[in-house]
Design an enzyme around this catalytic site. Structure first.
Site, short mmCIF file in Angstrom:
data_model
loop_
_atom_site.label_atom_id
_atom_site.label_comp_id
_atom_site.label_asym_id
_atom_site.label_seq_id
_atom_site.Cartn_x
_atom_site.Cartn_y
_atom_site.Cartn_z
N ASN A 1 2.07 0.17 0.12
CA ASN A 1 2.01 1.39 1.10
C ASN A 1 1.04 2.93 1.08
O ASN A 1 1.51 3.17 -0.14
CB ASN A 1 3.48 1.91 2.24
CG ASN A 1 3.64 0.67 2.68
OD1 ASN A 1 2.71 -0.67 2.44
ND2 ASN A 1 4.47 0.60 3.50
N GLU B 1 0.54 -1.25 4.19
CA GLU B 1 0.36 0.21 4.97
C GLU B 1 -0.85 1.34 4.71
O GLU B 1 -0.72 1.25 3.60
CB GLU B 1 1.49 1.05 5.23
CG GLU B 1 2.75 0.55 6.27
CD GLU B 1 3.74 1.09 6.08
OE1 GLU B 1 4.13 2.04 6.58
OE2 GLU B 1 4.98 0.36 6.66
N HIS C 1 12.75 -3.91 7.18
CA HIS C 1 12.39 -2.07 7.67
C HIS C 1 13.49 -1.44 8.55
O HIS C 1 13.21 -0.89 9.21
CB HIS C 1 10.85 -2.24 8.36
CG HIS C 1 9.83 -1.62 8.25
ND1 HIS C 1 8.92 -2.08 7.90
CD2 HIS C 1 9.95 -0.41 8.39
CE1 HIS C 1 7.78 -0.93 8.19
NE2 HIS C 1 9.19 0.46 7.68
N GLU D 1 9.20 0.08 1.02
CA GLU D 1 9.43 1.04 1.13
C GLU D 1 11.08 1.24 0.38
O GLU D 1 11.50 2.32 1.56
CB GLU D 1 9.46 1.47 1.75
CG GLU D 1 7.86 1.80 2.49
CD GLU D 1 6.99 2.96 2.77
OE1 GLU D 1 7.95 3.51 3.75
OE2 GLU D 1 6.09 3.08 3.08
N TYR E 1 -0.17 6.32 1.53
CA TYR E 1 -0.77 7.91 2.66
C TYR E 1 -1.28 8.86 2.03
O TYR E 1 -2.81 9.24 2.73
CB TYR E 1 0.14 7.95 3.54
CG TYR E 1 0.65 6.85 4.42
CD1 TYR E 1 0.12 6.61 5.87
CD2 TYR E 1 2.17 5.77 3.88
CE1 TYR E 1 0.64 6.23 6.51
CE2 TYR E 1 2.50 5.29 4.80
CZ TYR E 1 1.68 4.79 6.69
OH TYR E 1 2.11 3.95 6.81
N ARG F 1 1.52 -7.77 10.38
CA ARG F 1 2.47 -8.03 9.98
C ARG F 1 4.07 -6.99 10.80
O ARG F 1 3.14 -6.15 10.93
CB ARG F 1 2.40 -6.48 8.04
CG ARG F 1 3.85 -5.78 7.78
CD ARG F 1 3.72 -5.61 6.74
NE ARG F 1 4.50 -4.73 6.02
CZ ARG F 1 4.88 -3.67 6.00
NH1 ARG F 1 4.48 -2.57 5.78
NH2 ARG F 1 6.31 -3.34 4.92
C1 FCB Z 1 5.66 3.90 6.37
C2 FCB Z 1 6.58 3.32 7.19
C3 FCB Z 1 6.52 3.34 7.87
C4 FCB Z 1 6.03 4.58 9.22
C5 FCB Z 1 4.65 5.10 7.82
C6 FCB Z 1 3.91 6.17 8.51
O1 FCB Z 1 6.58 5.03 5.39
O2 FCB Z 1 7.28 2.09 6.13
O3 FCB Z 1 7.88 2.81 9.14
O4 FCB Z 1 6.85 4.92 9.53
O5 FCB Z 1 4.98 5.29 7.10
#
Ligand code: FCB
Length: 464
Positions: A291, A368, A119, A164, A293, A75
């Protein structure tokens, strides 16, 4: 032992501005991130993406890295100002040539290209004309999508319109911690709408020219929002509306949620949404990119005690949370990554199952997931990054758990292939499974890269 299906797509992810460098070469125009980085005080350590990982000049080496990892997909994002410098007009063939070489190089190695069109690197000229709060930007984006579809549409496996849009709209135009560093809440909501509209128009433009087998997608950083107690249900609802349903609604259902319009009524009347726009934003998708985290914890603010704002995004002078003045973002228990983000993979399972419940027809892909740690390299440049391995293992288990409970997850992309430019944090935060030495640009596999190669090769998660 956890086993993934044979058809599961394994990959790694990057983005153009974070790795390419070559900021002024071969006719590339400036983007809002070039401007942001060159404004003193906005990026940690004064870092810029001018050189980044020098990927533009090290393409073959980086393609070989991917081949060595054995991934089935990669990607990447296309830099809009590289291929269409001012955001309108003809293609810059010299810039486009880089993406021809990238896509061909991937295919030659048996790796499926997953291309993101946006992006975050808006051509500066389009920002000067008003940026995403300006309706015309949506049309410019669709034109750019068409140009890329015509150029690469015979070879790209999956197209992702936006990465995002939450960050583009709210961090770019409300809190101002990202480019273009504006703090105008009404403009941020107009940006939300024009991103949604641009997405829908771009999907239609792409479909008209690309190979019919190519997949269409968008990547959202959906927030998995939890309340501290049941009394916080309204705080959860508000946060969810602004963070998630502001995009899922128009893109997947063709309508903005009523509560979002009501929550933000003091900021805008949403008159920038014209008849037919919501239907235009909605286009059938082959896959929804997620995505993830960490989760978010909220509480109804009592209006008296100091308000917590631990939402994981840097504090700006203004809040990205429009219409959420009464919501507190509560610091969650650790452990934490170097970003200060708590590690909690249960949020990923819950998020995937919520999507399965709310949007059962749309297959999912983790586009992500990963972690920044303060890696300390060995003499040979290698890194014993067991915390990153642990993070990845936990989150892949969480994906498997959601799949076992019925979520239709088609693939997983580690963020990131290599250490890179982490936006306003500069190069200080290292997310790569491959280390990049900032002096020599030398790439060295961390332990997590070796670990990931084995997972990809076997489709199995080894026990801790
Ligand atoms: C996301 C982004 C990516 C990277 C990660 C840690 O928000 O899409 O570009 O910075 O976080």
């Amino acid at each position: 032992m956890t086993t993934f299906p044979d058809t599961f797509l394994w990959g790694t992810a990057t983005a153009a501005y974070q790795i390419e460098g070559a900021a002024t070469e071969d006719g590339r125009g400036p983007s809002i991130w070039d401007t942001f980085c060159h404004t003193p005080g906005l990026v940690a350590n004064g870092d810029t993406g001018d050189v980044a990982c020098d990927h533009y000049h090290r393409l073959e080496e980086d393609l070989d890295l991917l081949a060595g990892l054995g991934v089935g997909a990669y990607r990447f994002s296309i830099s809009w100002p590289r291929v269409q410098p001012g955001g309108s007009g003809p293609v810059n063939e010299r810039g486009l040539d880089f993406y021809h070489r990238l896509v061909d190089g991937l295919l030659a190695r048996g790796i499926a290209p997953v291309a993101t069109l946006y992006h975050w690197d808006l051509p500066q000229e389009l920002e000067d004309a008003g940026g995403w709060p300006h309706r015309d930007t949506a049309s410019r984006f669709a034109e750019y999508a068409l140009l890329m579809g015509e150029a690469l549409g015979d070879r790209v496996a999956t197209w992702t319109t936006l990465n995002e849009p939450w960050c583009s709209a709210y961090l770019g135009y409300a809190s101002g911690v990202h480019a273009p560093a504006r703090t105008e809440p009404a403009a941020a909501l107009a940006a939300v709408h024009h991103l949604n509209l641009g997405h829908g128009l771009a999907v239609r433009a792409l479909r008209s020219v690309v190979d019919p087998t190519a997949g269409m997608s968008v990547t959202l950083n959906l927030h998995h929002v939890r309340g501290v107690s049941e009394r916080d249900a309204d705080a959860v609802r508000r946060t969810d509306a602004l963070a998630n349903r502001a995009f899922l609604g128009p893109m997947l259902e063709g309508a903005y949620p009523r509560d979002l319009i009501d929550d933000t009524a003091a900021v805008t009347d949403w008159s920038f949404v014209r008849d037919g726009d919501e239907a235009a934003a909605c286009a059938p998708l082959d896959v929804l990119g997620v995505n993830y985290y960490n989760p978010v914890l909220v509480r109804q603010w009592d209006g008296v005690s100091p308000r917590e704002t631990a939402d994981g995004h840097a504090d700006g002078t203004a809040s990205p949370w429009i219409g959420c003045q009464d919501v507190e973002f509560v610091r969650q228990p650790g452990p934490y990554t170097e970003m200060g983000w708590n590690i909690d993979e249960t949020g990923l399972t819950e998020l995937l199952l919520r999507l399965r419940h709310d949007h059962p027809a749309v297959p999912l892909m983790i586009t992500e997931n990963g972690a920044a740690f303060a890696d300390v390299p060995d003499a040979d440049g290698g890194v014993r990054d067991e915390r990153r391995v642990d993070y990845l293992r936990r989150h892949l288990s969480a994906v498997a758990e959601a799949m076992a409970a019925g979520a239709d997850v088609r693939g997983y992309f580690v963020w990131s292939l290599m250490d890179n430019f982490e936006w306003a944090h500069g190069y200080a935060k290292r997310f790569g499974i491959v280390r990049v030495d900032r002096e020599t640009m030398r790439r060295t596999w961390k332990d997590s890269a070796h670990w990931y190669r084995d997972v990809v090769a076997t489709g199995k998660l080894p026990e801790a």
